[in-house]
Design a protein around this motif. Structure first.
Motif, PDB file in Angstrom:
ATOM      1  N   ALA A  55      44.951  21.866  41.050  1.00  0.00           N
ATOM      2  CA  ALA A  55      45.807  21.175  41.991  1.00  0.00           C
ATOM      3  C   ALA A  55      46.210  22.047  43.217  1.00  0.00           C
ATOM      4  N   ASN A  56      46.414  21.386  44.320  1.00  0.00           N
ATOM      5  CA  ASN A  56      46.744  22.105  45.646  1.00  0.00           C
ATOM      6  C   ASN A  56      48.367  22.505  45.485  1.00  0.00           C
ATOM      7  N   ILE A  57      48.574  23.622  44.830  1.00  0.00           N
ATOM      8  CA  ILE A  57      49.869  24.027  44.784  1.00  0.00           C
ATOM      9  C   ILE A  57      50.518  25.068  45.753  1.00  0.00           C
ATOM     10  N   PHE A  58      49.689  25.693  46.700  1.00  0.00           N
ATOM     11  CA  PHE A  58      50.139  26.887  47.429  1.00  0.00           C
ATOM     12  C   PHE A  58      49.272  26.582  48.579  1.00  0.00           C
ATOM     13  N   THR A  59      50.145  26.690  49.874  1.00  0.00           N
ATOM     14  CA  THR A  59      49.653  26.566  51.102  1.00  0.00           C
ATOM     15  C   THR A  59      49.046  28.071  51.760  1.00  0.00           C
ATOM     16  N   ASN A  60      47.951  28.419  52.029  1.00  0.00           N
ATOM     17  CA  ASN A  60      47.422  29.564  52.750  1.00  0.00           C
ATOM     18  C   ASN A  60      47.710  30.591  51.821  1.00  0.00           C
ATOM     19  N   PRO A  61      46.852  30.613  50.521  1.00  0.00           N
ATOM     20  CA  PRO A  61      46.818  31.966  49.809  1.00  0.00           C
ATOM     21  C   PRO A  61      46.208  32.908  50.589  1.00  0.00           C
ATOM     22  N   LYS A  62      46.140  34.081  49.976  1.00  0.00           N
ATOM     23  CA  LYS A  62      45.322  35.129  50.373  1.00  0.00           C
ATOM     24  C   LYS A  62      44.070  34.988  49.803  1.00  0.00           C
ATOM     25  N   ASP A  63      43.147  35.520  49.897  1.00  0.00           N
ATOM     26  CA  ASP A  63      41.683  35.598  49.399  1.00  0.00           C
ATOM     27  C   ASP A  63      41.602  36.702  48.593  1.00  0.00           C
ATOM     28  N   TYR A  64      41.773  36.587  47.229  1.00  0.00           N
ATOM     29  CA  TYR A  64      41.354  37.821  46.428  1.00  0.00           C
ATOM     30  C   TYR A  64      40.474  38.670  46.474  1.00  0.00           C
ATOM     31  N   GLU A  65      39.174  37.944  46.887  1.00  0.00           N
ATOM     32  CA  GLU A  65      37.916  39.015  47.101  1.00  0.00           C
ATOM     33  C   GLU A  65      38.153  39.941  48.285  1.00  0.00           C
ATOM     34  N   LYS A  77      42.271  54.294  42.686  1.00  0.00           N
ATOM     35  CA  LYS A  77      41.582  54.747  41.701  1.00  0.00           C
ATOM     36  C   LYS A  77      41.865  53.907  40.575  1.00  0.00           C
ATOM     37  N   LYS A  78      40.905  54.233  39.477  1.00  0.00           N
ATOM     38  CA  LYS A  78      40.876  53.304  38.170  1.00  0.00           C
ATOM     39  C   LYS A  78      42.201  53.253  37.393  1.00  0.00           C
ATOM     40  N   ASP A  79      43.030  54.183  37.523  1.00  0.00           N
ATOM     41  CA  ASP A  79      44.480  54.311  36.741  1.00  0.00           C
ATOM     42  C   ASP A  79      45.708  54.022  37.440  1.00  0.00           C
ATOM     43  N   ASP A  80      45.215  53.443  39.009  1.00  0.00           N
ATOM     44  CA  ASP A  80      46.570  53.539  40.072  1.00  0.00           C
ATOM     45  C   ASP A  80      47.266  52.284  39.778  1.00  0.00           C
ATOM     46  N   PHE A  81      48.367  52.152  40.277  1.00  0.00           N
ATOM     47  CA  PHE A  81      49.450  51.086  40.261  1.00  0.00           C
ATOM     48  C   PHE A  81      49.304  50.452  41.562  1.00  0.00           C
ATOM     49  N   VAL A  82      49.320  49.191  41.803  1.00  0.00           N
ATOM     50  CA  VAL A  82      49.343  48.392  43.136  1.00  0.00           C
ATOM     51  C   VAL A  82      50.620  47.443  43.242  1.00  0.00           C
ATOM     52  N   LEU A  83      51.285  47.639  44.346  1.00  0.00           N
ATOM     53  CA  LEU A  83      52.576  46.981  44.529  1.00  0.00           C
ATOM     54  C   LEU A  83      52.616  46.090  45.801  1.00  0.00           C
ATOM     55  N   ASP A  84      52.815  44.851  45.453  1.00  0.00           N
ATOM     56  CA  ASP A  84      53.007  43.717  46.347  1.00  0.00           C
ATOM     57  C   ASP A  84      54.276  43.303  46.256  1.00  0.00           C
ATOM     58  N   PHE A  85      54.879  43.467  47.374  1.00  0.00           N
ATOM     59  CA  PHE A  85      56.395  43.316  47.487  1.00  0.00           C
ATOM     60  C   PHE A  85      56.352  41.717  48.151  1.00  0.00           C
ATOM     61  N   PHE A  86      55.428  41.185  48.360  1.00  0.00           N
ATOM     62  CA  PHE A  86      55.281  39.455  48.778  1.00  0.00           C
ATOM     63  C   PHE A  86      54.163  38.952  47.754  1.00  0.00           C
ATOM     64  N   GLY A  87      54.575  38.569  46.458  1.00  0.00           N
ATOM     65  CA  GLY A  87      53.668  38.163  45.501  1.00  0.00           C
ATOM     66  C   GLY A  87      53.172  36.900  45.727  1.00  0.00           C
ATOM     67  N   GLY A  88      53.808  35.976  46.329  1.00  0.00           N
ATOM     68  CA  GLY A  88      53.247  34.569  46.776  1.00  0.00           C
ATOM     69  C   GLY A  88      52.534  34.084  45.600  1.00  0.00           C
ATOM     70  N   SER A  89      51.322  33.830  45.806  1.00  0.00           N
ATOM     71  CA  SER A  89      50.846  33.008  44.609  1.00  0.00           C
ATOM     72  C   SER A  89      50.174  33.871  43.600  1.00  0.00           C
ATOM     73  N   GLY A  90      50.157  35.183  43.836  1.00  0.00           N
ATOM     74  CA  GLY A  90      49.667  36.150  42.736  1.00  0.00           C
ATOM     75  C   GLY A  90      48.475  36.749  43.081  1.00  0.00           C
ATOM     76  N   THR A  91      47.955  36.458  44.345  1.00  0.00           N
ATOM     77  CA  THR A  91      46.459  36.981  44.687  1.00  0.00           C
ATOM     78  C   THR A  91      46.287  38.452  44.352  1.00  0.00           C
ATOM     79  N   THR A 136      53.137  32.467  40.978  1.00  0.00           N
ATOM     80  CA  THR A 136      52.753  33.501  40.651  1.00  0.00           C
ATOM     81  C   THR A 136      52.689  33.883  39.293  1.00  0.00           C
ATOM     82  N   ILE A 137      53.274  33.801  38.485  1.00  0.00           N
ATOM     83  CA  ILE A 137      52.961  33.899  36.775  1.00  0.00           C
ATOM     84  C   ILE A 137      51.898  33.133  36.259  1.00  0.00           C
ATOM     85  N   GLU A 138      52.111  31.839  36.412  1.00  0.00           N
ATOM     86  CA  GLU A 138      51.029  31.032  36.002  1.00  0.00           C
ATOM     87  C   GLU A 138      49.513  31.291  36.447  1.00  0.00           C
TER      88      GLU A 138
END
Length: 158
Positions: A55-65, A77-91, A136-138
């Motif tokens: 369904a169309n549940i989120f407006t203007n999500p970021k493009d994961y690619e 790096k392959k074992d790094d952590f990535v932090l996103d303070f604006f999780g939004g739709s979870g992209t 985000t979670i779903e």
């Protein structure tokens, strides 16, 4: 010095009291790989999210690619952590998981999304989402299921 001046690689100030400085261009730095990140029409990301979520549940999500390309460009790096303070739709979570699938990495991510209420008139609310963080979670649960399915299908072919 004459060669640098000839190639317009020296910045001179307004008068003799300013010390000349070297000019540096992004294309000549270690960050040049950032210029390789290709931006796309935002409708592509929307269509992919609709396909994943049904369904169309989120407006203007970021493009994961695009985020995936950015993670590669900044050499996460392959074992790094990535932090996103604006999780939004979870992209960002999806980008990290897709990159891990691609290169066998073990990156982890933290997505921060305040429990912002969803408009009761929206498609997302009608689909059962009460807060943006629910989306985000779903989304990330569905991405895990999708990747697991893809891996199992690949293993069956071997």
């Amino acid at each position: 010095m004459k060669e640098r001046i000839k190639n317009n690689l020296v910045h001179f100030g307004d008068d003799e009291t300013t010390i000349p400085n070297n000019k540096t261009y992004l294309k000549n730095t270690e960050f040049q790989s950032l210029t390789s990140v290709k931006y796309r029409d935002g409708r592509v990301a929307s269509k992919k999210l609709i396909s994943l979520m049904g369904a169309n549940i989120f407006t203007n999500p970021k493009d994961y690619e695009v985020l995936n390309q950015l993670l590669k460009a900044i050499d996460v790096k392959k074992d790094d952590f990535v932090l996103d303070f604006f999780g939004g739709s979870g992209t960002t979570g999806q980008a990290v998981m897709e990159l891990n699938k691609e290169d066998g990495g073990n990156r982890k991510f933290i997505l921060v999304q305040i429990p912002e209420a969803i408009d009761e008139k929206s498609e997302a609310f009608k689909e059962g989402y009460k807060k943006i963080s629910d989306i985000t979670i779903e989304r990330n649960k569905r991405v895990v299921e999708k990747i697991d399915k893809e891996i199992k299908e690949t293993e069956k072919k071997k």
